[in-house]
Design an enzyme around this catalytic site. Structure first.
Site, mmCIF file in Angstrom:
data_model
loop_
_atom_site.group_PDB
_atom_site.id
_atom_site.type_symbol
_atom_site.label_atom_id
_atom_site.label_comp_id
_atom_site.label_asym_id
_atom_site.label_seq_id
_atom_site.Cartn_x
_atom_site.Cartn_y
_atom_site.Cartn_z
ATOM 1 N N GLN A 203 0.829 -1.221 0.000
ATOM 2 C CA GLN A 203 0.000 0.000 0.000
ATOM 3 C C GLN A 203 0.859 1.265 0.000
ATOM 4 O OE1 GLN A 203 -3.274 0.015 -0.364
ATOM 5 N NE2 GLN A 203 -3.639 -2.169 -0.119
ATOM 6 N N LYS B 170 -1.075 -2.273 -7.799
ATOM 7 C CA LYS B 170 -1.702 -1.272 -6.909
ATOM 8 C C LYS B 170 -1.086 0.089 -7.251
ATOM 9 C CE LYS B 170 -2.663 -4.649 -3.236
ATOM 10 N NZ LYS B 170 -4.095 -4.908 -3.115
ATOM 11 N N CYS C 125 -9.215 -8.947 3.685
ATOM 12 C CA CYS C 125 -8.143 -9.957 3.825
ATOM 13 C C CYS C 125 -7.268 -9.661 5.036
ATOM 14 C CB CYS C 125 -7.268 -10.041 2.583
ATOM 15 S SG CYS C 125 -8.120 -10.600 1.135
HETATM 16 C C1 LIG Z 1 -0.811 -4.722 2.740
HETATM 17 C C2 LIG Z 1 -1.073 -5.796 1.710
HETATM 18 N N1 LIG Z 1 -0.255 -6.858 1.633
HETATM 19 C C3 LIG Z 1 -0.439 -7.832 0.723
HETATM 20 C C4 LIG Z 1 -1.474 -7.779 -0.179
HETATM 21 C C5 LIG Z 1 -1.651 -8.881 -1.180
HETATM 22 O O1 LIG Z 1 -1.436 -8.411 -2.472
HETATM 23 P P1 LIG Z 1 -1.616 -9.372 -3.735
HETATM 24 O O2 LIG Z 1 -3.068 -9.587 -3.904
HETATM 25 O O3 LIG Z 1 -0.971 -8.653 -4.871
HETATM 26 O O4 LIG Z 1 -0.908 -10.640 -3.434
HETATM 27 C C6 LIG Z 1 -2.358 -6.686 -0.145
HETATM 28 C C7 LIG Z 1 -3.514 -6.611 -1.056
HETATM 29 O O5 LIG Z 1 -4.467 -5.915 -0.807
HETATM 30 C C8 LIG Z 1 -2.142 -5.665 0.818
HETATM 31 O O6 LIG Z 1 -2.950 -4.591 0.889
#
Ligand SMILES: Cc1ncc(COP(=O)(O)O)c(C=O)c1O
Length: 392
Positions: free
Chosen positions: A191, A214, A351
């Site tokens: 983020q 992102k 998540c």
């Molecule tokens: C802080 C953080 N870490 C890890 C992830 C996982 O990212 P990805 O879906 O690209 O694996 C996210 C996704 O929202 C996130 O916000």
């Protein structure tokens, strides 16, 4: 300040909806999409695996993307590995380090599941995991991390910015704390990268990970794993693309980064990511940070003034604003915003169930901002939420 109206022309879907879900994934600028079309229409071939012109052209573009991303994050190209997302990057570290029974990992309660489960699973191998707490706004005190470190700690793994609260960690300080005890540090920059200046050499962390989809504005299915000293990590996958000498008895791995990129990678996606990062660089990440923060802080202040709305997270936040309308399920709020105003926000536990547990709710509505959002969109969100509160 950049010209927001001209930026918006690069994201055609913004003519159709109010997109406030960039914390989940951002929109990709036409320049990056065109670079992917160029790959498919003009020179598609495999990467690093051929002498012919298309293979050479593909390899050059793919490696250019590596240089662009490495320069943007300020780390050497050798230590910049392309993956399919942040989750894969973190798992490549948890599975690629050699663990012994009694080793110890420190992480925090405000992590995305992708920065919790890969460490929690190590418990099956006898690795101990300490999950450091946070306050109700998602702030973690670096002192608590310091106190959690023991003489068996191998790694401290924290996010740069919480995807639930928008709270920012002092990752340089946390890395310094870890290094004082000769402990490795991993920063989950999912983020932060592209939303605020990130200088990995300055943070001095051993691993920095980010998705490409992102703040870097790349396509889905792209991620980055930056390693300060790639010698300390074993590749999780081996096979084509990772070796330079093979007999039926033994093999010799390529040097990094190739040894960490087994099989055919997401070539068009990585080329698109490189172009997207150039786009972010041209606009200027400092200006992006300022813009997103202003929108988020304005949103948080105005939402908090609406009777029946609770806003979470710290005052000094990045572009993430979680909130709830009293007595309403966050998914219903999100559905109504979409149905009535085509506003796309995320709802649920993002998540990150332990983070959401901290504030004693089952989920939140989350508005999250990117460089292309406007004040008028914030106005529409505020009016939309005001109307919803009148339903209660
Ligand atoms: C802080 C953080 N870490 C890890 C992830 C996982 O990212 P990805 O879906 O690209 O694996 C996210 C996704 O929202 C996130 O916000």
């Amino acid at each position: 300040m950049y010209d927001i109206l001209s930026v918006r022309k690069d994201f055609p879907v913004l003519e159709e909806v109010i997109y406030l879900d960039s914390g989940a994934t951002t929109q990709t600028p036409v320049q990056a999409v065109n670079s992917m079309n160029d790959y498919f229409f003009k020179y598609a071939a495999n990467h690093g695996r051929g002498a012919h012109r298309l293979a050479r052209q593909t390899t050059d573009h793919y490696e250019d993307a590596r240089d662009i991303v490495a320069e943007f994050l300020n780390i050497g190209s050798d230590g910049t590995i392309f993956t399919k997302n942040a989750t894969e990057s973190i798992n490549m570290v948890s599975l690629g380090l050699k663990w012994e029974t009694g080793d110890h990992v420190v992480t925090t309660v405000v992590e995305h599941h992708s920065n919790l489960l890969p460490w929690m699973r190590l418990r099956e191998q006898g690795v101990e995991v300490t999950v450091v707490g946070s306050d109700r706004e998602g702030n973690v005190d670096p002192k608590d991390i310091d106190e959690a470190i023991t003489d068996r700690t191998r790694l401290v793994s924290v996010n740069h910015v919480s995807n639930v609260f928008g709270s920012v960690r002092d990752v340089k300080k946390i890395t310094q704390i870890a290094h004082r005890s000769e402990v490795l540090s991993l920063v989950d920059g999912s983020q932060s990268a592209g939303h605020m200046p990130v200088d990995i050499k300055n943070i001095e962390c051993d691993f920095f990970i980010t998705p490409g989809h992102k703040g870097l504005l790349g396509p889905q299915g792209t991620g980055v794993l930056c390693i300060k000293d790639p010698e300390i990590l074993e590749p999780v996958y081996v096979g084509g693309g990772t070796v330079h000498a093979v007999t039926t008895e033994s093999y010799e791995l390529e040097p990094y980064p190739s040894k960490f990129e087994a099989g055919t990678p997401n070539i068009p996606g990585i080329i698109g990511l490189g172009r997207a990062v150039e786009y972010v660089k041209d606009i200027g990440v400092e200006a992006i940070e300022k813009h997103e923060k202003e929108l988020a802080q304005d949103t948080a202040t105005r939402l908090a003034e609406i009777v029946g709305v609770e806003v979470y997270g710290p005052k000094d936040r990045t572009g993430v604003v979680p909130f709830n309308v009293q007595g309403m399920n966050p998914h219903d709020v999100a559905m109504i915003l979409d149905e009535t105003r085509k506003i796309c926000v995320r709802s649920g536990y993002h998540c990150a169930m332990p983070s959401v547990d901290l504030i004693g709710v089952e989920g939140t509505v989350r508005a999250s901002f990117a460089l292309y959002n406007t004040k008028e969109e914030v106005d529409s969100l505020i009016e939309g939420v005001e109307q919803i509160t009148m339903l209660i």
